[in-house]
Motif scaffolding. Structure first.
Motif, PDB file in Angstrom:
ATOM      1  N   GLN A 175     -71.768 -34.266  81.855  1.00 52.72           N
ATOM      2  CA  GLN A 175     -73.200 -34.015  81.655  1.00 52.72           C
ATOM      3  C   GLN A 175     -73.983 -34.226  82.941  1.00 52.72           C
ATOM      4  O   GLN A 175     -74.896 -33.454  83.253  1.00 52.72           O
ATOM      5  CB  GLN A 175     -73.747 -34.915  80.551  1.00 52.72           C
ATOM      6  CG  GLN A 175     -73.265 -34.558  79.181  1.00 52.72           C
ATOM      7  CD  GLN A 175     -73.712 -35.575  78.133  1.00 52.72           C
ATOM      8  OE1 GLN A 175     -74.360 -36.584  78.438  1.00 52.72           O
ATOM      9  NE2 GLN A 175     -73.339 -35.322  76.890  1.00 52.72           N
TER      10      GLN A 175
ATOM     11  N   ARG B 110     -76.091 -31.410  84.953  1.00 50.10           N
ATOM     12  CA  ARG B 110     -77.511 -31.591  85.271  1.00 50.10           C
ATOM     13  C   ARG B 110     -77.785 -31.446  86.765  1.00 50.10           C
ATOM     14  O   ARG B 110     -78.797 -30.899  87.176  1.00 50.10           O
ATOM     15  CB  ARG B 110     -78.002 -32.953  84.791  1.00 50.10           C
ATOM     16  CG  ARG B 110     -78.742 -32.862  83.497  1.00 50.10           C
ATOM     17  CD  ARG B 110     -79.369 -34.172  83.092  1.00 50.10           C
ATOM     18  NE  ARG B 110     -78.455 -34.828  82.164  1.00 50.10           N
ATOM     19  CZ  ARG B 110     -77.941 -36.037  82.334  1.00 50.10           C
ATOM     20  NH1 ARG B 110     -78.270 -36.759  83.362  1.00 50.10           N
ATOM     21  NH2 ARG B 110     -77.111 -36.536  81.451  1.00 50.10           N
TER      22      ARG B 110
ATOM     23  N   TRP C 219     -80.063 -27.313  88.902  1.00 48.84           N
ATOM     24  CA  TRP C 219     -81.256 -26.941  89.662  1.00 48.84           C
ATOM     25  C   TRP C 219     -80.994 -25.805  90.647  1.00 48.84           C
ATOM     26  O   TRP C 219     -81.820 -24.896  90.746  1.00 48.84           O
ATOM     27  CB  TRP C 219     -81.913 -28.160  90.308  1.00 48.84           C
ATOM     28  CG  TRP C 219     -81.168 -28.748  91.457  1.00 48.84           C
ATOM     29  CD1 TRP C 219     -80.278 -29.771  91.411  1.00 48.84           C
ATOM     30  CD2 TRP C 219     -81.240 -28.338  92.814  1.00 48.84           C
ATOM     31  NE1 TRP C 219     -79.778 -30.015  92.668  1.00 48.84           N
ATOM     32  CE2 TRP C 219     -80.356 -29.146  93.554  1.00 48.84           C
ATOM     33  CE3 TRP C 219     -81.957 -27.358  93.499  1.00 48.84           C
ATOM     34  CZ2 TRP C 219     -80.174 -29.015  94.923  1.00 48.84           C
ATOM     35  CZ3 TRP C 219     -81.777 -27.232  94.859  1.00 48.84           C
ATOM     36  CH2 TRP C 219     -80.895 -28.047  95.551  1.00 48.84           C
TER      37      TRP C 219
END
Length: 122
Positions: free
Chosen positions: A60, A64, A68
Motif C-alpha cells: 500500500q 501510494r 503521484w
C-alpha cells in the motif's frame, strides 16, 4: 463582400479527443508508475524496512508513493487532449497531442530504464 464565417466549435469532436486523451492516459500513467518504483524504494527505504514483515502495508505504501507521478502524467495527458480538442484544427492539434504524448512516453521509458538499471547495478 461577406467575410468567411469563422469555423464553428464542434462539441462532439472535443469530447472525442478528450476521450482519446483519457484512454491514452492509462498506459502513460502505468509507465510512469513502474518507472518511479526504484527511486521511490531508494528514497523511502527506511520506512519500508520498518514494515518489511507486513507485506500488505508495504504494498500500500509503495502504491501510494508511485501514485503521484502516475497521477501527474495522467492529468498532463488530459491537458494535451483538451488542447487538441480546443484547437479543432486537425494538423496543429494533432501535433500538440501526439507531441505531448510522445514526450511523456519517451521520458517515462528512458527514466524507467535508467532507474531500473541503476537499481539492478547498485
Amino acid at each position: 463582400m461577406n467575410a468567411p464565417a469563422p469555423p464553428r466549435f464542434r462539441i462532439r469532436l472535443f469530447l472525442e479527443r478528450l476521450a482519446v486523451g483519457h484512454f491514452f492516459g492509462y498506459p502513460l500513467a502505468f509507465v510512469w508508475a513502474v518507472a518511479s518504483m526504484p527511486v521511490t524504494i531508494h528514497l523511502h527505504f527506511e520506512r519500508l524496512s520498518r514494515i518489511e514483515h507486513d507485506t500488505e502495508l508495504m504494498g500500500q505504501l509503495v502504491v501510494r508513493l508511485v501514485a503521484w507521478p502516475a497521477g501527474v502524467v495522467f492529468v498532463l495527458s488530459h491537458l494535451f487532449a483538451i488542447a487538441w480538442g480546443l484547437v479543432q484544427e486537425k494538423r496543429r492539434g494533432q501535433w500538440v497531442f501526439l507531441g505531448g504524448f510522445g514526450v511523456l512516453l519517451g521520458t517515462g521509458v528512458l527514466f524507467g530504464a535508467g532507474s531500473w538499471l541503476w537499481l539492478y547495478l547498485r
